[in-house]
Scaffold this active site. Structure first.
Site, PDB file in Angstrom:
ATOM      1  N   SER A 115       0.810  -1.216   0.000  1.00  0.00           N
ATOM      2  CA  SER A 115       0.000   0.000   0.000  1.00  0.00           C
ATOM      3  C   SER A 115       0.844   1.266   0.000  1.00  0.00           C
ATOM      4  CB  SER A 115      -0.913  -0.001   1.227  1.00  0.00           C
ATOM      5  OG  SER A 115      -0.133  -0.067   2.389  1.00  0.00           O
TER       6      SER A 115
ATOM      7  N   LYS B  55       3.443  10.160   3.142  1.00  0.00           N
ATOM      8  CA  LYS B  55       3.360  11.202   2.107  1.00  0.00           C
ATOM      9  C   LYS B  55       4.207  12.403   2.508  1.00  0.00           C
ATOM     10  CE  LYS B  55      -0.223   9.717  -0.585  1.00  0.00           C
ATOM     11  NZ  LYS B  55      -0.400   8.421   0.075  1.00  0.00           N
TER      12      LYS B  55
END
Lengths: 227, 227
Positions: B146, B185
């Site tokens: 993921s 991120k």
DNA sequence: TTGACAAATGAACATCTGTTCACGTATACT
DNA sequence: AGTATACGTGAACAGATGTTCATTTGTCAA
């Protein structure tokens, strides 16, 4: 991952203990025959066998075809050596020989790497060599975003072993003579042709003729300093 | 009586410097021929000659008829040696506290100063911490694919520092309360909302409300053992 | 110039040393 | 029984490696 010390065979533990004493006493590692004498192993091949087992187990690094080319990996929990282990964990210094770019073949260290320039060395944990011979191992900095399908970014540091052949499933740096391109892919020989599989699971493999695909080295590990 | 270093011949000084580097790199001493190559001495007998001179001068101990039977005498003042030791990078052992998965928030080590099992420690060069306090730093193994848009694969080891705020441009592990999802991120606060930019240059940013976005830690570096 | 000495050369040699191979032994599992 | 795997034996081989020696070169003082 390092195998637990108590799971090693008695002979293997004896070898480690002997090496610790020997190196401390003489300042250089013992030869295979000296290890055999000290640990009551009759044949050099058995010593060799167990040394390789110790490499697999993460306790030892060997340099092939070099006399006394042994070094104990510190930072591994060996009874009686705990103090030293905590004081100084083991790392190796690899030559950082330049960049890897898509448009050029990987530049190799000239011969059995004699790179001792201080600025060109990089510290890595010995585990990142995964048992490979340090003399054949070097580091490259990735330039450009062309390795992105290998899940490797600009600025990443790739640890490689120099080799011109590979086994199925190895990640290799190859030079594609037809495309004039260096790429990092998983290597799967399929008869006349070679399947090169990107590390990115959603990307498709490419197929090249075996004779247009020069293997330059095998990727052992990758370091990334974020930002 | 140790002869002063600057009174040694240039070749002898070169030999000493080469030996320092070599031993540090390989963990065992060089052969006579390797010394000759590195210091531009054509004949092995000249190397041998100078090695004996270095023994006389008190810088070296030799073991006769033994390959690589050399050792530099410790405690002798050799310019460059001290500096090298200081410059030698340290390795740290970080707690490997588990997995990072998309479906759960990152689990934190409760507090600093804990006891960790030997098997849960991982050896990393101190450079990978980029100056962060080791007490606040830990490692996680990535589970699942993921994190692929962060250029991070299953099995990669992520080195993080625990923190709940971040600066623009940091790569952070965030828990998105609306999505029940952990993601890695680049972090860019934009007033009420936050822009989260994937590391993969071809992927689009996502935007979330600032209060649905919990920063758990900052990614310092990534280790990957290929295959 | 001459002689003495340090340093270097190139080659040869004996041994050290890692590697390999065919084969033997023990144990566990099917 | 048969098979597979790990471990061990002994021997041979090729190359690595330290040692030695006759010879040459360079330096410096008498």
């Amino acid at each position: 991952m390092v195998k637990e010390y108590h799971k090693l065979s008695e002979r293997q533990r004896n070898i480690i203990q002997f090496m610790l004493n020997y190196v401390e006493t003489f300042g250089f590692p013992p030869s295979i025959r000296e290890i055999g004498e000290a640990t009551d192993i009759a044949s050099t091949s058995v010593v060799n066998y167990n040394l390789n087992k110790l490499v697999e187990a993460g306790y030892l690094v060997r340099t092939n075809h070099v006399s006394r080319g042994l070094r104990l990996v510190e930072g591994v929990n060996i009874p009686g050596q705990r103090k030293r282990v905590q004081a100084q964990a083991q790392h190796l210094r690899l030559p950082l020989i330049g960049h890897i770019v898509a448009s050029k073949p990987v530049q190799m260290p000239e011969d059995s790497g004699q790179h001792y320039d201080e600025d060109d060395l990089i510290d890595v944990p010995s585990a990142m060599l995964k048992g490979a011979d340090p003399a054949d191992t070097f580091a490259l900095i990735v330039k450009g975003d062309s390795m992105i399908d290998a899940m490797i970014r600009e600025g990443d540091i790739v640890i490689m072993r120099r080799q011109s052949t590979a086994q199925a499933g190895d990640m290799v740096a190859v030079w594609l003579t037809d495309n004039n391109e260096t790429t990092l892919k998983y290597y799967y020989p399929e008869g006349e042709r070679v399947r090169l599989q990107p590390a990115h699971p959603q990307m498709d493999a490419i197929y090249v003729k075996a004779d247009t695909c020069q293997i330059r080295g095998k990727v052992l590990s990758v370091l990334r300093y974020v930002q």
